[in-house]
Every structure is written in C-alpha cells, then in structure tokens.
Design a protein around this motif. Structure first.
Motif, PDB file in Angstrom:
ATOM      1  N   ARG A  89      21.942  41.585  42.281  1.00  0.00           N
ATOM      2  CA  ARG A  89      22.373  42.912  42.221  1.00  0.00           C
ATOM      3  C   ARG A  89      21.665  43.586  41.310  1.00  0.00           C
ATOM      4  O   ARG A  89      21.281  44.798  41.726  1.00  0.00           O
ATOM      5  CB  ARG A  89      23.795  42.700  41.795  1.00  0.00           C
ATOM      6  CG  ARG A  89      24.637  43.928  41.833  1.00  0.00           C
ATOM      7  CD  ARG A  89      26.062  43.747  41.267  1.00  0.00           C
ATOM      8  NE  ARG A  89      26.019  43.513  39.690  1.00  0.00           N
ATOM      9  CZ  ARG A  89      26.776  43.441  39.162  1.00  0.00           C
ATOM     10  NH1 ARG A  89      28.033  43.403  39.289  1.00  0.00           N
ATOM     11  NH2 ARG A  89      26.633  43.306  37.727  1.00  0.00           N
ATOM     12  N   MET A 105      37.653  27.565  42.005  1.00  0.00           N
ATOM     13  CA  MET A 105      37.774  28.945  42.538  1.00  0.00           C
ATOM     14  C   MET A 105      37.368  29.983  41.394  1.00  0.00           C
ATOM     15  O   MET A 105      36.816  31.004  41.997  1.00  0.00           O
ATOM     16  CB  MET A 105      39.524  29.116  42.552  1.00  0.00           C
ATOM     17  CG  MET A 105      39.938  30.138  43.785  1.00  0.00           C
ATOM     18  SD  MET A 105      38.989  30.207  44.980  1.00  0.00           S
ATOM     19  CE  MET A 105      39.234  28.258  45.715  1.00  0.00           C
ATOM     20  N   ALA A 106      37.602  29.697  40.370  1.00  0.00           N
ATOM     21  CA  ALA A 106      37.016  30.411  39.415  1.00  0.00           C
ATOM     22  C   ALA A 106      35.711  30.895  39.516  1.00  0.00           C
ATOM     23  O   ALA A 106      35.122  32.118  39.455  1.00  0.00           O
ATOM     24  CB  ALA A 106      37.157  30.186  37.794  1.00  0.00           C
ATOM     25  N   SER A 113      32.420  38.327  42.901  1.00  0.00           N
ATOM     26  CA  SER A 113      32.499  39.498  42.032  1.00  0.00           C
ATOM     27  C   SER A 113      31.031  40.180  41.694  1.00  0.00           C
ATOM     28  O   SER A 113      31.099  41.348  41.366  1.00  0.00           O
ATOM     29  CB  SER A 113      33.111  39.369  40.675  1.00  0.00           C
ATOM     30  OG  SER A 113      32.297  38.959  39.690  1.00  0.00           O
ATOM     31  N   TYR A 114      30.030  39.287  41.744  1.00  0.00           N
ATOM     32  CA  TYR A 114      28.749  40.044  41.656  1.00  0.00           C
ATOM     33  C   TYR A 114      28.036  40.472  42.595  1.00  0.00           C
ATOM     34  O   TYR A 114      26.960  40.844  42.777  1.00  0.00           O
ATOM     35  CB  TYR A 114      27.647  38.919  40.866  1.00  0.00           C
ATOM     36  CG  TYR A 114      28.244  38.335  39.594  1.00  0.00           C
ATOM     37  CD1 TYR A 114      28.373  39.607  38.514  1.00  0.00           C
ATOM     38  CD2 TYR A 114      28.351  37.176  39.198  1.00  0.00           C
ATOM     39  CE1 TYR A 114      29.137  38.707  37.275  1.00  0.00           C
ATOM     40  CE2 TYR A 114      28.735  36.643  37.775  1.00  0.00           C
ATOM     41  CZ  TYR A 114      29.224  37.660  37.002  1.00  0.00           C
ATOM     42  OH  TYR A 114      29.887  37.086  36.022  1.00  0.00           O
TER      43      TYR A 114
ATOM     44  N   GLU B  28      32.074  42.871  31.674  1.00  0.00           N
ATOM     45  CA  GLU B  28      32.113  43.465  32.832  1.00  0.00           C
ATOM     46  C   GLU B  28      33.358  43.107  33.712  1.00  0.00           C
ATOM     47  O   GLU B  28      34.150  44.159  34.063  1.00  0.00           O
ATOM     48  CB  GLU B  28      30.908  42.803  33.808  1.00  0.00           C
ATOM     49  CG  GLU B  28      30.740  43.580  35.134  1.00  0.00           C
ATOM     50  CD  GLU B  28      29.609  43.120  35.866  1.00  0.00           C
ATOM     51  OE1 GLU B  28      28.408  42.904  35.372  1.00  0.00           O
ATOM     52  OE2 GLU B  28      29.638  43.193  36.990  1.00  0.00           O
ATOM     53  N   THR B  29      33.978  41.961  33.552  1.00  0.00           N
ATOM     54  CA  THR B  29      34.881  41.514  34.442  1.00  0.00           C
ATOM     55  C   THR B  29      36.273  42.216  33.797  1.00  0.00           C
ATOM     56  O   THR B  29      37.183  42.636  34.329  1.00  0.00           O
ATOM     57  CB  THR B  29      35.131  40.022  34.377  1.00  0.00           C
ATOM     58  OG1 THR B  29      34.662  39.339  33.218  1.00  0.00           O
ATOM     59  CG2 THR B  29      34.436  39.491  35.937  1.00  0.00           C
ATOM     60  N   GLN B  32      36.576  45.799  34.791  1.00  0.00           N
ATOM     61  CA  GLN B  32      37.059  45.910  36.010  1.00  0.00           C
ATOM     62  C   GLN B  32      38.396  45.830  35.989  1.00  0.00           C
ATOM     63  O   GLN B  32      39.313  46.807  36.758  1.00  0.00           O
ATOM     64  CB  GLN B  32      36.590  44.861  36.955  1.00  0.00           C
ATOM     65  CG  GLN B  32      35.004  45.231  37.444  1.00  0.00           C
ATOM     66  CD  GLN B  32      34.175  44.077  38.307  1.00  0.00           C
ATOM     67  OE1 GLN B  32      35.070  43.033  38.409  1.00  0.00           O
ATOM     68  NE2 GLN B  32      33.035  44.131  38.573  1.00  0.00           N
ATOM     69  N   GLU B 257      38.319  33.101  29.073  1.00  0.00           N
ATOM     70  CA  GLU B 257      37.880  32.615  30.398  1.00  0.00           C
ATOM     71  C   GLU B 257      36.680  33.558  30.588  1.00  0.00           C
ATOM     72  O   GLU B 257      35.433  33.126  31.211  1.00  0.00           O
ATOM     73  CB  GLU B 257      38.674  32.859  31.635  1.00  0.00           C
ATOM     74  CG  GLU B 257      39.664  31.563  31.838  1.00  0.00           C
ATOM     75  CD  GLU B 257      40.232  31.551  33.289  1.00  0.00           C
ATOM     76  OE1 GLU B 257      41.125  32.286  33.519  1.00  0.00           O
ATOM     77  OE2 GLU B 257      39.966  30.637  33.967  1.00  0.00           O
ATOM     78  N   ARG B 312      48.246  30.603  38.375  1.00  0.00           N
ATOM     79  CA  ARG B 312      47.274  29.921  38.435  1.00  0.00           C
ATOM     80  C   ARG B 312      47.701  28.394  38.494  1.00  0.00           C
ATOM     81  O   ARG B 312      46.908  27.323  38.642  1.00  0.00           O
ATOM     82  CB  ARG B 312      46.203  30.102  37.323  1.00  0.00           C
ATOM     83  CG  ARG B 312      45.691  31.648  37.403  1.00  0.00           C
ATOM     84  CD  ARG B 312      44.257  31.508  38.194  1.00  0.00           C
ATOM     85  NE  ARG B 312      43.557  30.676  37.600  1.00  0.00           N
ATOM     86  CZ  ARG B 312      42.635  30.851  36.623  1.00  0.00           C
ATOM     87  NH1 ARG B 312      42.586  31.969  36.065  1.00  0.00           N
ATOM     88  NH2 ARG B 312      41.773  30.099  35.969  1.00  0.00           N
ATOM     89  N   ARG B 367      45.456  29.741  43.129  1.00  0.00           N
ATOM     90  CA  ARG B 367      44.356  30.644  42.621  1.00  0.00           C
ATOM     91  C   ARG B 367      45.169  31.878  42.086  1.00  0.00           C
ATOM     92  O   ARG B 367      44.623  32.570  41.228  1.00  0.00           O
ATOM     93  CB  ARG B 367      43.662  31.323  43.935  1.00  0.00           C
ATOM     94  CG  ARG B 367      42.524  30.349  44.214  1.00  0.00           C
ATOM     95  CD  ARG B 367      41.725  31.281  45.327  1.00  0.00           C
ATOM     96  NE  ARG B 367      42.592  31.359  46.672  1.00  0.00           N
ATOM     97  CZ  ARG B 367      42.853  30.344  47.769  1.00  0.00           C
ATOM     98  NH1 ARG B 367      42.313  29.316  47.530  1.00  0.00           N
ATOM     99  NH2 ARG B 367      43.448  31.024  48.645  1.00  0.00           N
TER     100      ARG B 367
END
Lengths: 389, 389
Positions: A89, A105-106, A113-114, B28-29, B32, B257, B312, B367
């Motif tokens: 990216r 899943m994480a 997400s990238y 970044e996450t 968002q 996380e 989760r 999830r």
C-alpha cells in the motif's frame, strides 16, 4: 547473495520516515531477575506490530513500475502477510495474501485493513504457499519471500544499525531465529559495525528435531532456516540456544507486567533464554522483542498459564458440608485471611465426594509458590484438606 | 501557588536524563475506529510505569540536605508510592510508603524493590494517610503529596512541553483527571506554549457524585481534584467528560491489541472517551496514556470482559441428550463449522434440564456481535436451542 553493509545502509535510507526507529528500554526489574543489565529493542512497537515491514518494504520499494502494476503476493498466517500488505500500500502496489483458513481472525482483519486481497486456502501453510505460487505463475505478480531474499534480509538488518547507535553498553545481543531473516540481517549489520559483540540466536524447542512440532511462538514456527539464511547464520552467530513454551509463557507475562509491552511468543524467546540462564556471561545484554501480534484471547490463556507457573494462581479442590451456609463459612475464612478468590465452582455431585458433602473448586490469587503452600496448610488447619489441581 | 511556565521548564531541566522522554505514536487502526487522527503519548513506558516520577522527582530533588536526611513519606496504594520510592532512591533519600493492607501485591513488591520501607495500614487509603501524617509529625520527614503541590504539578507539566515538541498536528489533547495533578500541569504547559489547543479532561463515571463509588481506573479513583488543582482545572480545561468502566475496559483491550501497549484503567480513559464520541470535533487529537501498572490477574479479567462486550467471546447454555457421544456430536459440528471452543462445562444435574438431557455451557471465540448471532442461529438449526449467558 548475502547483503553487504552498504546494502543494509541503503535499506535504512529507504526506510527513513517509513518504518519507526523503535526505542530501546533498559528494564530495571528484568535486569535484576536475569542478573545482568538487560536492554530491550521494542520492535513490537513497529508499524503493523512487527519488524517484518523493514524487509518487506525494502523489497517491494525496489520493484519496477511494471512489477508494481502486476502486484505482489505472499503466503503467511501472520506478520509477514501484514507487512507485505502494508508495504504494498505504501508504494501503491496491489497485494494478494494467501492465508491458511484457520489464521486468527485478528490477523486476517489486520491484513485486510491494509488494503490487501485475502485468499483463505486449506489449513496448512503449504497449501497457502502452493496457491500463492500458482497465482504468481498465472499473473506475473512478484512473490515476496519472508526470508530467502537479500533485500528482505538487508531490511531486517537495519535493526542492527539502530541497536549499534542506541546502546553502547550491550556486549551480547540475543535474536529470535525462525526462518532466519531477522537474525541473519541483524547479525550481518552488527558484525560489520560492532565486531566484538557476542550474538546468540534463540529457537523454540517445540520446532526442533525431536520437539513436539508445536510452539506458541508461531512467528518462529519454522522447522529450519532457509538455505541462504542458514549459510549466513552458520558464520555470524556465536551460539544458538532453545527455550520451551513454558519458559516463553513466563517471559511473556514478565515482559508484559514489568515493561508494559505486549509481546508475541516469538518476541519473548530472548528474555526467556536469559531467565533460563541459557545465555553465557554476565555482561550487559540486549534482546530484540520482534513483534507484538498476539490474539487477545490467546494472550489471556498464556497469561493464565504463565501466572500459574509462577505460583500467582492456586487452583484447589476441597469439600464442604452439604448444608446451607457451609460454602459461605469457607469463603468468610478466606476473606478474613485476605485471600483473593477469583472463581468458585460448587459441584454437588461427584464420584469422589461422599453423600452429605459438596465438592468445591477454588481459584485463588497468590503471590508466589510459598504463598500457595501457606494457603494449602491453612485450609488443612481449618478442616478443609485441599488437593491442588 | 500555581506553577509558571519557567517553573515547568526548570522541572524539565531537572528531569533530563532522569525521566524518559516517552514516545508518541499515531495508531492507524485506532484512528480509523475513532474517526479522527489519534496520537498516543505513551507515558506507560515511563520509569516505574507511570508519569508520577516526574512530579515526585521534581519535588524530592528540591529538598535540602537536612530534609533529605530526614527522609520522605507518602501514602499510596499505587503509582505515587512507587514514584516517591524511586525518586527518593535517585537522590539518596530514605522513603517510607504507607499502603492500605489490600494494595495489590505487585505494587507492594515494586515499591519495595525501589528500596522504600513499606508500612501496611488498615484497608482504607485514609488510614494510610493518617499513619503517614503521624509519622511525619514524629520524625520530621517530608510528606510528598500526590497532587496538591506546585512542584509536583510542574513536574507533570513537563509532559505538556514534550507533547508540544513531538506532535505538530494535534488540535485536541485529552487528559485523565483524578486528583488533577497531571491534568493541571499538562494544561498549564500547553496553554503557555500552544495557546490554541482544545484541552479536555476525562474522569471515571464511577467516582462522580451519583456513581457507584467504584472504578477499575484506580489511578484516578479520587472523589474530586484538590483545592489547588481544582482552581487550575477550572480555568485551563475546555471541557470535562466522563467514561464508564465498560467503556474503559473496551478501550484497554483495543489499546493493548492495536498498539501493543499495556495500559491501566486510568490511562485508557482518553481513548475510551474518543471511542464513545464524547470528545467533540474531528480534528487530530492526542490522548495521554498515563500509566501501565495493572496487576496481570486484573488485566486478564478486564480483557475477558472487554472481549465479551466486543462480541469476541460468546458464552451460551444449551442441552444435549444424556447418552454417550451426544456432547461429542455437538463439538464435532462446531469443529466442522470452524468455531473455536474455549471452554466446555457439562453439568448433568440442573433444575432447568429435563431428565435424560444434560446442560452444557460453551465458551466460544467469535469475531464480533454478528458472528455471535450467526452461531446462535446455527445452533438452533442443528437442534441445540441455546441461551446466551
């Protein structure tokens, strides 16, 4: 084919402003515990949560315009996949990451997400690899190998250059070894700029010949380093040692509690090896915390396990009379003794409990092994002989 | 009595080489998730695991030779006690820390490891405070207040000076508020060097009038700021908002996380307030992660709770036939559907289960909320109507 110092320096120039120069911390309490000055290179604070973007970006940023247009491909259930997605990216290339269908899943979500396309394959990493290679053959995309690539190794080597500038004191550097990309890059860099250092690699015992085949250090769960990396490691490492999953869990909990850093299993092997006394000498040392990508649910299990080993939890089974107020009496006694009860399981029927009594399972917070023994003795004195589970 | 900018700058000069200049990370996450650029000042990576050494050292380093010889005293179950112990050792003064007898063992041990004498008092902090004051009256030692002290406030204010240099973009700064030492120091510094900023304090809802009186954010579990700090906060904060323990738990898990940083409850309130949409605007913001001192066992509970809220984990109760192989059948179906089972509790007897059937409690990894609903529907289709617990 092995990268030279100038190539590692070029990688560093490319990574300026892209990868973080991660901090090095000296932990006082961990130093006390291992009996030598211990510095930690916190590469878990790297973008995407692991060192892998250094190599991936150094590789992907060197693609021609045409190659970028054709995209990049990786097969990975973990950090490498995230790193390739992220680096692609950054340079405006498309990425397709092949992952085993049971990838946490994480990690799948983070990779997506990238901006990467994710393809879930069969459960084994080999199936993801096959699918990735087939895709490469079909589309002309570029396959990015996690370690058998001089540009990738040079990228990881930039950590060595940073360490040389950040810490004057360290005389021993301890590096996790899986595929060997990190260890060979860092060791090549350090050999060039700080020739006197002792450099030790650490592997997960579970993945060694004769091991269980499993390790919680999934980031280094590779049976052996690659051809290129093996040739380098053979020459540049002074020693390679191994640590068990038990040792890794305990180290993870200690690092988390004492340094406030979340580390994944692979990242804790250096500290684990120090704690186990497997790294010779008493001179100041530095361990690379290679990443922090661990599923929160797995982290919980590891922490519980690590705390049990350290005697910080005590799970016991005892019996109380099957009359109203009997469980309350036991809990009151524990409360008065200031024992912290985490969980109570009260089971009326059970083969090993006589009629008229009820089985009780207690999970208690304890300070250490001695405290556990003290509580067991106290329970006995109160008339509740208890069996540790 | 409130510290001036030159006094905060003096504090900074004193702290050079003593306290760490902690890093600022842009996540970044998390950006968002909160819908605006979010920077984090990682003061959990400060020595002793919290910002408190800044104020404590600035105070204690100003003692005269005679005062140092008489020693310093603090009453604290947490970060302040550790900070005073640490700072006293740095300047070669004796420290005696009075702690409530139920203070978490990890904190008692950490404080002791910095060389302080520990005195455990009755269970309430007030008793520790009384004992500390009595000791001061007797011995002439110096009492170090956690926030009602201009030198302490100036010390915490050095974080504001660092922020101003480290982050150009942030237009809003969010600060935890307990006794108010951190918030008043940082806000005073920022008002002086970056007058245009919006500064918001965050409190724990549990400690507000009408609240439960309890909060997991023990670092800010103070009913209200002090006299001095209140007067400052009144003037320098643009707004004060509150967050619940539920919101704090979820924020702690997310920070852990996504950023690989361990934060205690008090340190997560800023991120929690952002996630809850309680901080106006969409401009870039910075939250101060004030500390990372949380007992590993408490962290486990918080994580489990945070993960449940986020969907989760799914804990359900259902029934299977009381014949051999029935539980195995259910688990096989779940396995084929790739649902990850964390825990199984199989209870033969229970008032709500008909004879011939057995109650089963399952803890499943999921999830998100949608995935939970999907699994509940699937269980129903398989003939296992399940109730969520």
């Amino acid at each position: 084919m092995e990268p030279s110092l100038p190539e590692i320096e070029e990688a560093r120039a490319r990574l300026a402003g892209v990868a973080r120069v991660t901090p090095v911390y000296r932990s006082e309490t961990l130093s006390q515990l291992v009996g030598r000055e211990l510095h930690l290179k916190a590469e878990n604070l790297q973008r995407t949560g692991s060192f892998k973007i250094r190599g991936a970006y150094n590789r992907i940023s060197q693609l021609s315009k045409r190659e970028r247009a054709a995209g990049v491909v990786a097969a990975s259930a973990g950090n490498h996949g995230q790193a390739v997605a992220w680096a692609a990216r950054e340079v405006g290339a498309r990425a397709r990451i092949f992952m085993p269908q049971d990838a946490p899943m994480a990690k799948v979500e983070a990779t997506r997400s990238y901006g990467a396309e994710i393809e879930l394959t069969g459960p084994a990493l080999e199936e993801a690899l096959d699918a990735a290679r087939a895709h490469v053959a079909e589309t002309g995309a570029t396959f990015v190998h996690p370690f058998e690539d001089p540009l990738v190794i040079a990228g990881q080597g930039t950590i060595g250059l940073e360490i040389a500038e950040q810490v004057d004191e360290a005389e021993t550097v301890v590096i996790p070894v899986g595929g060997g990309g990190l260890a060979s890059g860092v060791a090549l860099a350090l050999r060039a700029v700080r020739p006197g250092l002792r450099i030790v690699g650490v592997r997960a015992a579970g993945t060694l010949p004769g091991g269980s085949g499993f390790t919680i250090a999934d980031g280094i769960a590779v049976k052996q380093p690659g051809e290129l990396t093996s040739a380098i490691l053979e020459r540049v490492l002074d020693d390679v040692v191994a640590v068990t999953d038990e040792e890794i869990s305990e180290a993870m909990v200690l690092v988390l509690e004492r340094t406030k850093l979340v580390v994944e299993g692979a990242a804790a092997v250096g500290v684990a090896a120090m704690l186990a006394g497997r790294i010779d000498g008493a001179s100041p040392a530095l361990a690379i915390l290679s990443g922090g990508n661990i599923d929160a649910t797995l982290l919980i299990s590891v922490m519980r396990h690590g705390l049990s080993i350290a005697g910080r939890y005590l799970v016991v089974r005892t019996r109380v009379g099957d009359r109203p107020g009997q469980l309350a009496r036991l809990l009151t006694l524990l409360g008065e003794a200031r024992v912290n009860v985490v969980e109570v399981n009260h089971r009326r029927e059970s083969a090993d409990v006589p009629v008229g009594e009820t089985g009780v399972e207690l999970t208690l917070l304890t300070r250490d092994r001695a405290h556990c023994d003290e509580i067991l003795a106290q329970l006995e004195r109160w008339g509740y002989p208890a069996r540790e589970l």
